[in-house]
Scaffold this motif. Sequence first.
Motif, PDB file in Angstrom:
ATOM      1  N   THR A   9       0.813  -1.221   0.000  1.00 42.13           N
ATOM      2  CA  THR A   9       0.000   0.000   0.000  1.00 42.13           C
ATOM      3  C   THR A   9       0.847   1.271   0.000  1.00 42.13           C
ATOM      4  O   THR A   9       0.405   2.299  -0.497  1.00 42.13           O
ATOM      5  N   GLY A  10       2.049   1.212   0.612  1.00 38.35           N
ATOM      6  CA  GLY A  10       2.851   2.418   0.759  1.00 38.35           C
ATOM      7  C   GLY A  10       2.244   3.417   1.723  1.00 38.35           C
ATOM      8  O   GLY A  10       2.591   4.597   1.727  1.00 38.35           O
ATOM      9  N   ASP A  11       1.343   2.941   2.589  1.00 40.03           N
ATOM     10  CA  ASP A  11       0.645   3.791   3.561  1.00 40.03           C
ATOM     11  C   ASP A  11       1.540   3.976   4.787  1.00 40.03           C
ATOM     12  O   ASP A  11       1.838   3.022   5.494  1.00 40.03           O
ATOM     13  N   PHE A  12       1.957   5.221   5.041  1.00 40.22           N
ATOM     14  CA  PHE A  12       2.859   5.506   6.159  1.00 40.22           C
ATOM     15  C   PHE A  12       2.308   5.022   7.504  1.00 40.22           C
ATOM     16  O   PHE A  12       3.069   4.799   8.439  1.00 40.22           O
ATOM     17  N   ASP A  13       0.987   4.902   7.621  1.00 40.98           N
ATOM     18  CA  ASP A  13       0.403   4.486   8.901  1.00 40.98           C
ATOM     19  C   ASP A  13       0.791   3.058   9.273  1.00 40.98           C
ATOM     20  O   ASP A  13       0.623   2.660  10.426  1.00 40.98           O
ATOM     21  N   GLU A  14       1.289   2.289   8.311  1.00 44.63           N
ATOM     22  CA  GLU A  14       1.807   0.956   8.646  1.00 44.63           C
ATOM     23  C   GLU A  14       3.070   1.066   9.504  1.00 44.63           C
ATOM     24  O   GLU A  14       3.419   0.135  10.218  1.00 44.63           O
ATOM     25  N   LEU A  15       3.748   2.209   9.391  1.00 45.16           N
ATOM     26  CA  LEU A  15       4.916   2.473  10.241  1.00 45.16           C
ATOM     27  C   LEU A  15       4.396   3.141  11.503  1.00 45.16           C
ATOM     28  O   LEU A  15       4.204   4.351  11.550  1.00 45.16           O
ATOM     29  N   ASN A  16       4.140   2.370  12.514  1.00 42.71           N
ATOM     30  CA  ASN A  16       3.483   2.883  13.715  1.00 42.71           C
ATOM     31  C   ASN A  16       4.361   3.896  14.446  1.00 42.71           C
ATOM     32  O   ASN A  16       5.578   3.917  14.293  1.00 42.71           O
ATOM     33  N   LEU A  17       3.688   4.706  15.271  1.00 36.72           N
ATOM     34  CA  LEU A  17       4.364   5.657  16.173  1.00 36.72           C
ATOM     35  C   LEU A  17       5.156   6.742  15.450  1.00 36.72           C
ATOM     36  O   LEU A  17       6.103   7.292  15.979  1.00 36.72           O
ATOM     37  N   LEU A  18       4.773   7.040  14.208  1.00 36.15           N
ATOM     38  CA  LEU A  18       5.507   8.079  13.484  1.00 36.15           C
ATOM     39  C   LEU A  18       4.692   9.358  13.412  1.00 36.15           C
ATOM     40  O   LEU A  18       3.472   9.331  13.296  1.00 36.15           O
ATOM     41  N   ARG A  19       5.413  10.480  13.467  1.00 34.88           N
ATOM     42  CA  ARG A  19       4.767  11.780  13.249  1.00 34.88           C
ATOM     43  C   ARG A  19       5.104  12.215  11.831  1.00 34.88           C
ATOM     44  O   ARG A  19       6.272  12.323  11.468  1.00 34.88           O
ATOM     45  N   LEU A  20       4.072  12.451  11.038  1.00 32.20           N
ATOM     46  CA  LEU A  20       4.301  12.736   9.627  1.00 32.20           C
ATOM     47  C   LEU A  20       4.797  14.170   9.390  1.00 32.20           C
ATOM     48  O   LEU A  20       4.940  14.581   8.246  1.00 32.20           O
ATOM     49  N   ASP A  21       5.059  14.929  10.473  1.00 33.82           N
ATOM     50  CA  ASP A  21       5.581  16.277  10.264  1.00 33.82           C
ATOM     51  C   ASP A  21       7.116  16.310  10.240  1.00 33.82           C
ATOM     52  O   ASP A  21       7.714  17.372  10.102  1.00 33.82           O
ATOM     53  N   HIS A  22       7.763  15.132  10.359  1.00 33.99           N
ATOM     54  CA  HIS A  22       9.224  15.093  10.241  1.00 33.99           C
ATOM     55  C   HIS A  22       9.616  15.425   8.792  1.00 33.99           C
ATOM     56  O   HIS A  22       8.910  15.052   7.857  1.00 33.99           O
ATOM     57  N   PRO A  23      10.744  16.117   8.579  1.00 34.63           N
ATOM     58  CA  PRO A  23      11.154  16.481   7.208  1.00 34.63           C
ATOM     59  C   PRO A  23      11.202  15.298   6.237  1.00 34.63           C
ATOM     60  O   PRO A  23      10.926  15.469   5.047  1.00 34.63           O
ATOM     61  N   PHE A  24      11.519  14.093   6.731  1.00 39.63           N
ATOM     62  CA  PHE A  24      11.566  12.934   5.836  1.00 39.63           C
ATOM     63  C   PHE A  24      10.214  12.719   5.162  1.00 39.63           C
ATOM     64  O   PHE A  24      10.132  12.479   3.951  1.00 39.63           O
ATOM     65  N   PHE A  25       9.127  12.802   5.946  1.00 36.79           N
ATOM     66  CA  PHE A  25       7.802  12.545   5.387  1.00 36.79           C
ATOM     67  C   PHE A  25       7.321  13.727   4.552  1.00 36.79           C
ATOM     68  O   PHE A  25       6.537  13.549   3.615  1.00 36.79           O
ATOM     69  N   GLN A  26       7.814  14.935   4.879  1.00 41.77           N
ATOM     70  CA  GLN A  26       7.512  16.083   4.029  1.00 41.77           C
ATOM     71  C   GLN A  26       8.164  15.897   2.666  1.00 41.77           C
ATOM     72  O   GLN A  26       7.573  16.198   1.632  1.00 41.77           O
ATOM     73  N   ASP A  27       9.405  15.393   2.674  1.00 34.85           N
ATOM     74  CA  ASP A  27      10.148  15.212   1.418  1.00 34.85           C
ATOM     75  C   ASP A  27       9.604  14.059   0.582  1.00 34.85           C
ATOM     76  O   ASP A  27       9.595  14.133  -0.651  1.00 34.85           O
ATOM     77  N   CYS A  28       9.193  12.977   1.253  1.00 32.65           N
ATOM     78  CA  CYS A  28       8.876  11.738   0.531  1.00 32.65           C
ATOM     79  C   CYS A  28       7.386  11.424   0.474  1.00 32.65           C
ATOM     80  O   CYS A  28       6.981  10.421  -0.111  1.00 32.65           O
ATOM     81  N   GLY A  29       6.563  12.273   1.112  1.00 37.13           N
ATOM     82  CA  GLY A  29       5.118  12.080   1.022  1.00 37.13           C
ATOM     83  C   GLY A  29       4.612  12.407  -0.371  1.00 37.13           C
ATOM     84  O   GLY A  29       5.205  13.225  -1.091  1.00 37.13           O
ATOM     85  N   HIS A  30       3.512  11.782  -0.765  1.00 44.58           N
ATOM     86  CA  HIS A  30       2.991  11.934  -2.133  1.00 44.58           C
ATOM     87  C   HIS A  30       2.370  13.311  -2.339  1.00 44.58           C
ATOM     88  O   HIS A  30       1.707  13.843  -1.459  1.00 44.58           O
ATOM     89  N   ARG A  31       2.582  13.861  -3.527  1.00 44.89           N
ATOM     90  CA  ARG A  31       2.003  15.158  -3.897  1.00 44.89           C
ATOM     91  C   ARG A  31       0.793  14.993  -4.814  1.00 44.89           C
ATOM     92  O   ARG A  31       0.187  15.977  -5.215  1.00 44.89           O
ATOM     93  N   GLY A  32       0.459  13.763  -5.175  1.00 48.41           N
ATOM     94  CA  GLY A  32      -0.648  13.540  -6.111  1.00 48.41           C
ATOM     95  C   GLY A  32      -0.143  13.023  -7.450  1.00 48.41           C
ATOM     96  O   GLY A  32       1.012  13.251  -7.830  1.00 48.41           O
ATOM     97  N   THR A  33      -1.004  12.342  -8.172  1.00 46.34           N
ATOM     98  CA  THR A  33      -0.589  11.695  -9.437  1.00 46.34           C
ATOM     99  C   THR A  33      -0.313  12.718 -10.541  1.00 46.34           C
ATOM    100  O   THR A  33       0.393  12.418 -11.502  1.00 46.34           O
ATOM    101  N   VAL A  34      -0.835  13.932 -10.410  1.00 50.58           N
ATOM    102  CA  VAL A  34      -0.639  14.951 -11.455  1.00 50.58           C
ATOM    103  C   VAL A  34       0.841  15.270 -11.628  1.00 50.58           C
ATOM    104  O   VAL A  34       1.307  15.539 -12.743  1.00 50.58           O
ATOM    105  N   LEU A  35       1.588  15.239 -10.539  1.00 48.70           N
ATOM    106  CA  LEU A  35       3.008  15.619 -10.592  1.00 48.70           C
ATOM    107  C   LEU A  35       3.931  14.445 -10.944  1.00 48.70           C
ATOM    108  O   LEU A  35       5.143  14.614 -10.995  1.00 48.70           O
ATOM    109  N   LEU A  36       3.384  13.268 -11.159  1.00 50.84           N
ATOM    110  CA  LEU A  36       4.228  12.113 -11.465  1.00 50.84           C
ATOM    111  C   LEU A  36       4.781  12.192 -12.891  1.00 50.84           C
ATOM    112  O   LEU A  36       4.092  12.657 -13.800  1.00 50.84           O
ATOM    113  N   ASP A  37       6.003  11.714 -13.045  1.00 49.62           N
ATOM    114  CA  ASP A  37       6.650  11.655 -14.364  1.00 49.62           C
ATOM    115  C   ASP A  37       6.454  10.246 -14.919  1.00 49.62           C
ATOM    116  O   ASP A  37       6.973   9.275 -14.362  1.00 49.62           O
ATOM    117  N   SER A  38       5.714  10.129 -16.023  1.00 50.92           N
ATOM    118  CA  SER A  38       5.410   8.802 -16.576  1.00 50.92           C
ATOM    119  C   SER A  38       6.649   8.096 -17.112  1.00 50.92           C
ATOM    120  O   SER A  38       6.633   6.885 -17.348  1.00 50.92           O
TER     121      SER A  38
END
Length: 933
Positions: free
Chosen positions: A388-417
């Motif tokens: 799934t790639g769902d960060f919630d599978e990684l328990n006890l994490l705060r998604l405001d860490h810079p790692f999750f800001q950098d690697c969190g999804h921005r939406g399919t519109v910005l993907l490079d095919s």
Amino acid sequence: MAHEAIYAVVDIETTGTDPKTDRIIQIGCVLIQNGQVINRFATDVNPGKRISKQIQNLTKISNSQVQKAPYFEDIAPTIANLLADTIFVAHNIYFDYQFLNHEFRRCQVPEMTIPGIDTVELAQVFLPTATSFRLGDLAENLGLHHDNPHQADSDAEVTAALLLYIQQIMRELPLVTMERIANLADMMGMQTGMFIRKNLMEMRRKNPPLADNLLIVDGIALRKKTLPLFEKNLYESIYPLKKKAKEQLFNGQLHFYKEQARLMNLVYRHFSDSQSEGLPTTKDLFIEAATGMGKTIGYLLPAAYLATPEEPLIVSTASLLLQDQLVQKDLPLINRVLPQPLVATVIKGQRHYLDLARFAISLQMPPQQKQYRLYQMATLVWLTKTVTGDFDELNLLRLDHPFFQDCGHRGTVLLDSENPFYPHDFLRFLHKRMSQSNLLIVNHAFLARESLRERPQLPKSRFLLIDEAHHLPDICEQAGRQQVSTFRFRKQVGGLTSETGLFTQLMQLFQGEPQFISQLELYLQELTALVEMQEILVTHLLKTEGTDCPQEQIVTKEELDSFDLAPRKAQAKLLLYYEEAEQIAQSLRQQVQSWINRWLPSETVLLESLLDLLAEVSAEGEILTRWFTQWQKELVHWLVPHSNQITAVFQLTDFAAPLLPKTKWYSRYDKILYLGGTLKIGGNRHYFPTRLGIPEAPVKIIQAPFDYPKQTRVILPDKGIAIHELPPQEYADQLAQYIEEIVTPVAKPILVLFTSHDTLQRVYERLHMKFLAAGREILAQGVGGSREKLLRRFSLSKDSILFGADSFWEGVDLPGERLEVLIVTRLPFTNPKRPLVAARNQYLKEQGLDPFSEEAIPQAALRLRQAYGRLVRSTEDRGLMIVLDRRLVTTKYGRKLAQAFPRKVPLMQLSPVALKAEMTRFLRNPTNDEKDD
């Protein structure tokens, strides 16, 4: 041939955490070589000082036990010799290693210089989905034998088992994953990275083949994903309307409950437009069904006969936790009996999902920051497991860490095919799964935010079911709340031109594009001017007479209009600068979009970061424009100051946000069903339909399958505390005395509910040491960790006392003997002096409504009923609720609140002696036939 290293797995127990004043009371050591235990050493140690009650309760090591044990001075040379030439291993090595070295130094024994490995960090990397990295929790979850937690010999033994378990995990990983982890491991504690590299060398020597369920994409190992296609059964199944048909379908795998069966039929008839049971054909239907009667199964079964991938059932729950529970627990159960299984997909906001392409870029130049790298390493391991790639599978994490800001999804519109990760993207796979699912599961916050999205993320459908519907109004209000933090904005703008800032990097990268550079500089000037105008406005808005420390406040149009010329000019300039910034942003966006596929991936990330910034500033401009120009009665304009008094949070609360007909998503569903355990408030069936803007919606009540008068007691002391007449200190003193008298003789877990954190803390301070000395722990919200952690410890205890406020009034699932006694310290009214409550009361008054009767009483009744509902979750549960606030029986509004309890449940008013006797009799007699009722 060199000898294999010996690992000395060590644990110490101490009188406290300060090596200068505290001493070791127990040490355990397990020696491992070639994956086998070769020796053990354990001994108690006389600390030469008293062990506190708290440490005795934690470790179960008493003063008498260590009295005849050797002093550390006597055994220090032996331990030093034992550890010589080994590799030191501990769970949180920094504590054990440093404490031991301090003790060696004190005893004039040479300090250790041996290498060390931390199993906490190893667990964080190689067990990324663990719910907790505490040793006891890991042991329990992994099935490692752990007889005596917090005793050194047992802790050392289980740490040794954990080390070997993690080593096995490592060696089963793909070689490319371990190579990548080893490259990132140089910032790990002591020689932990060395241990990883040693195992990598062993793997290189053996060169294991790649597992069949994995594939390598651009140097990263991923779990293969398969998309099961929804297959419609050839023959249509007929919904089992009658009892006999249901029992035939259940075939002994599910029990038939008449209340649950009625719920099933109501759900089926509503969604299929049947007009039986006196229900008119209507878009909205509310059903109250008690928790514990199997309501999830009650709506899933009928839905299976109606929902298709083209017309899916969308279920909205109150929380992410309930989403996961539905998928993991309820869905497999119902699918055992269904002729056409439900195919479910959980949907969350896009930032919950990993963007593989951005993650791969983060690995190219990993920052010199330890926690960031730990997250990168853990993600590499997780990618071999997750589909799934769902960060919630990684328990006890705060998604405001810079790692999750950098690697969190921005939406399919910005993907490079053209990117190698495009075919394996998690968000694209989620959309494919949605197209093959007839059950889509979201939470209320996700659903409410559909009104804020330019493009909806949920499909249109005939069917929407809102579970735990009593949460929906508040969550809609929270989701609709808009805010701008000028402190964060100032910090963000300041960071753009730092050495590693976004604009510094962009200007270096685009030196050959003078027009682009010029526009960036213009945009930066606008942002700097915005910061200046924000600070001028905040300084004027926070000028309050007679206070040095301004509090959060509500700002009215009259106050804003009364300002002198300077702040009004600043306001006009602020809105103008936002307009000018947006014009420049439009031009920058066009240029970036035309370039974005011409640059290297790492450069593309910079351009995407610029697009993120432009979107963020645009959104903030819209919010602040609305804040200064829109003054409808339902809007509340907040200002929450920062400590520096020149920055603040501008916030807009919309009291009309819960009115569903005004939302974007309400019209997209033909049939909506609202389900909850408490939808009727006292005698008022239409409180929630009215709050949601659909007052005519019918409300059906399904009677609970419980014998409340037999299974429960509600007791009040015949003499109470004069709540309104006492200052806080005296009130807490009396409350502590009442609670102590009630709970001391009851050796069972007890939940005590407060309406004030301040009172909770005061009572805790008076009682916790007294109870700890008696070997009984008081767990308190705000003292002992998160809500989940406290509930977990409470549910595992035999006689703990849990003090809770706010969220503990509901959603606490502690069936059976885990919760038989509940104490309510005060009727749960919200404080009318809180700014938001006061603003809402004013809003209700302007609509011609009485805030106390229309809002305060229903809300308090709801919380009281939810608290009572903690006691009975099955037909076997029994419980006592003791209410220490006599206003429940002495006031007119109290008698209205009492209607929150089920009919025929009497309110017993007893003296302290009679109360204790009734508690003893009721709790000791589970087969009581209640002859004397």
